[in-house]
Design an enzyme around this catalytic site. Structure first.
Site, short mmCIF file in Angstrom:
data_model
loop_
_atom_site.label_atom_id
_atom_site.label_comp_id
_atom_site.label_asym_id
_atom_site.label_seq_id
_atom_site.Cartn_x
_atom_site.Cartn_y
_atom_site.Cartn_z
N ASP A 108 0.25 -1.09 0.24
CA ASP A 108 -0.08 -0.59 -0.23
C ASP A 108 0.85 1.51 -0.28
O ASP A 108 0.35 2.39 -0.78
CB ASP A 108 -0.99 0.11 1.25
CG ASP A 108 -2.27 -1.07 0.53
OD1 ASP A 108 -1.71 -1.07 0.24
OD2 ASP A 108 -2.85 -0.83 2.25
N ARG A 189 -1.01 4.85 17.72
CA ARG A 189 -0.64 6.33 16.72
C ARG A 189 -0.41 7.39 17.41
O ARG A 189 -0.02 8.34 15.68
CB ARG A 189 -2.32 5.92 16.03
CG ARG A 189 -2.70 4.76 15.53
CD ARG A 189 -1.78 4.30 14.31
NE ARG A 189 -1.93 3.29 13.79
CZ ARG A 189 -1.42 1.84 13.43
NH1 ARG A 189 -0.01 1.91 14.50
NH2 ARG A 189 -1.55 0.82 13.27
N ASP A 218 -8.05 3.90 12.54
CA ASP A 218 -6.73 4.49 12.57
C ASP A 218 -6.75 6.26 11.86
O ASP A 218 -5.43 6.75 12.29
CB ASP A 218 -5.63 3.57 12.39
CG ASP A 218 -4.78 3.06 13.07
OD1 ASP A 218 -5.14 3.04 14.38
OD2 ASP A 218 -4.78 1.49 13.03
N SER A 270 -5.23 -9.02 9.11
CA SER A 270 -3.86 -7.97 8.74
C SER A 270 -3.72 -7.65 10.31
O SER A 270 -4.25 -7.65 11.60
CB SER A 270 -5.66 -7.09 9.03
OG SER A 270 -4.90 -5.94 9.07
#
Length: 481
Positions: A108, A189, A218, A270
């Site tokens: 990605d 994050r 996120d 994931s």
């Protein structure tokens, strides 16, 4: 050989002190200009840049150890040549000068680099944060970033800052989301996003970008941090803009733009990993009725396969913060890393839950948090000695709101910061040690002691006492009733 630079930004100056490695290997010191925004943001950005630990760049890029009150970055500048001048032309969607991209080196983010250049005519600076995800995830980033078209690669070691300034405050607060989740991704994050804001100021970027999807939490956590620390930065979220719908589309885009596709075996799950936890989502886990497969777990052994003999450990705590293991003082990140190893060996810290995402949907996730589970047990148990009834009740009620705010990405919200001040104050006396027994997936408390203990054996003892007259209880019960 790539040029290596470390730049230190003083608290009030329009220039910075830079150390550069010359061709003969000597270290040269020189002043460089620092991009200016408003004076208020410059001051805020510098305050937020007080990183603790190492700034590390893989490949040809050397590492620099940072000191408190200094912001140090390691920068890769292509093959040592000067960076290309900014393009004057706008992209398909507009014009940006320079974008700092949260970069992992996966498919990605490798595709996002050329997509940003094509659609916004900008220079792309890749940024990777080391939050304890493991050295394997940091290998080869230099080559991947260059091959994708990035002009710079910046990697910072944020592990100590992550544990000290984000994990431990949540631990002290007792913050647990929806009864189970120990906030592993939620806490990571904001520390990453804060570092991106710092890097944007250091390299003169006018925008930041991330690879979060439009379905997840996120994207909110990243962008609320950007808004809090520098609202002037533009935010680009390709997954909310581009036509790419999945992995095959991304591979096709990469081939079309001559971007080498990362040659890695795609996991059916994931995953997100840092020093606090490892999360698993997707594939068979999407059906809440399915039991996780035994080979899915990576940080912990199956409790059935754990040692047949228990292990006893002692956690030292000062004012609600863990500081030692078995009498040995350790740094926050080192302490957590050692407990991950010990806890993982005994199958500690596996959680399977269905949670409510911030965006409205329910999702099923499986988490491994061996060290964190041990620390939560120790800290909360010590409070049973040091806090009175009302203090525990109020603290626990605020912990729910605290966890909710962290989960929602509101780390820099004044309310969370105010609650954190309360947590720091209420746990001032929570100093002592807790002994724990680890055995086949369970954590049992076997002992606790504190110099500030409110427990009095002479009062609570069943033996005869001159202090507590049991006959007095009759009057208390009459009034209370």
């Amino acid at each position: 050989m790539a040029e290596i630079s470390a730049t230190s930004f003083p608290s009030s100056s329009s220039s910075a002190l830079a150390f550069r490695t010359s061709h003969n290997g000597s270290l040269k010191c020189e002043n460089v200009a620092v991009p200016r925004t408003s004076s208020q943001f410059q001051e805020l950005s510098l305050k937020r840049s007080q990183l603790v630990g190492n700034a590390v760049v893989t490949g040809h890029v050397a590492g620099f150890r940072s000191c408190k009150n200094q912001a140090i970055q390691a920068v890769l500048s292509g093959d040592g040549t000067a960076l290309p001048a900014d393009s004057k032309e706008a992209g398909l969607r507009g014009k940006l000068k320079k974008v700092v991209l949260a970069y992992s080196g996966g498919l990605d983010t490798s595709v996002i680099v050329p997509w940003l250049k094509e659609n916004y005519g900008c220079e792309v600076v890749c940024f990777t944060a080391d939050v304890g995800q493991g050295i394997k995830e940091l290998e080869g980033l230099e080559q991947k970033a260059k091959a994708s078209g990035a002009s710079q690669l910046v990697v910072k070691d944020l592990t100590e800052e992550f544990v000290k300034d984000y994990i431990f405050p949540c631990l002290r607060a007792g913050a647990i989301y929806e009864r189970k989740y120990l906030l592993g991704t939620s806490m990571a994050r904001p520390v990453i996003a804060k570092a991106m804001v710092d890097v944007a100021a250091e390299v003169g970027a006018d925008a930041v970008a991330h690879g979060c999807t439009g379905k997840g939490n996120d994207q909110v956590r990243f962008e609320l941090t950007f808004f809090s620390l520098n609202p002037q930065l533009k935010v680009v979220a390709p997954w909310r803009e581009w036509e790419i719908q999945g992995r095959e589309d991304a591979i096709e885009y990469a081939k079309k733009h001559n971007i080498p596709v990362p040659v890695t075996k795609k996991s059916i799950y994931s995953r997100d990993r840092n020093l606090w936890h490892l999360s698993h989502e997707g594939d068979l886990l999407e059906d809440p009725a399915n039991e996780p497969k035994k080979d899915m777990y990576m940080m912990s052994v199956d409790p059935e396969d754990a040692p047949d003999q228990p292990e006893y450990i002692e956690i030292g705590i000062e004012s609600g913060i863990p500081v030692a293991l078995n009498g040995k003082a350790l740094s926050p990140a080192t302490l957590l890393a050692e407990l991950n190893t010990i806890g993982g060996k005994h199958g500690i810290g596996r959680i399977d839950m269905v949670e409510n995402r911030l965006v409205g949907m329910k999702s099923r996730g499986v988490y491994e948090t061996p060290g964190g589970t041990i620390l939560f047990a120790a800290v909360q148990e010590l409070e049973s000695l040091t806090l009175d009834r009302e203090s525990i009740q109020v603290k626990d009620s605020l912990a729910l709101k605290y966890a909710e705010m962290v989960y929602a990405g509101r780390w820099f919200d004044p309310l969370r910061e105010s609650m954190d001040a309360f947590m720091e104050k209420i746990t001032e006396t929570s100093t002592g040690s807790v002994t724990l027994k680890l055995y086949k997936g369970s954590v049992s408390v076997t002992g606790r002691r504190s110099p500030n203990s409110l427990y009095r054996q002479d009062i609570s003892s069943f033996e005869k006492s001159e202090i507590y007259n049991q006959a007095d209880a009759a009057g208390f019960i009459n009034i209370f009733g």
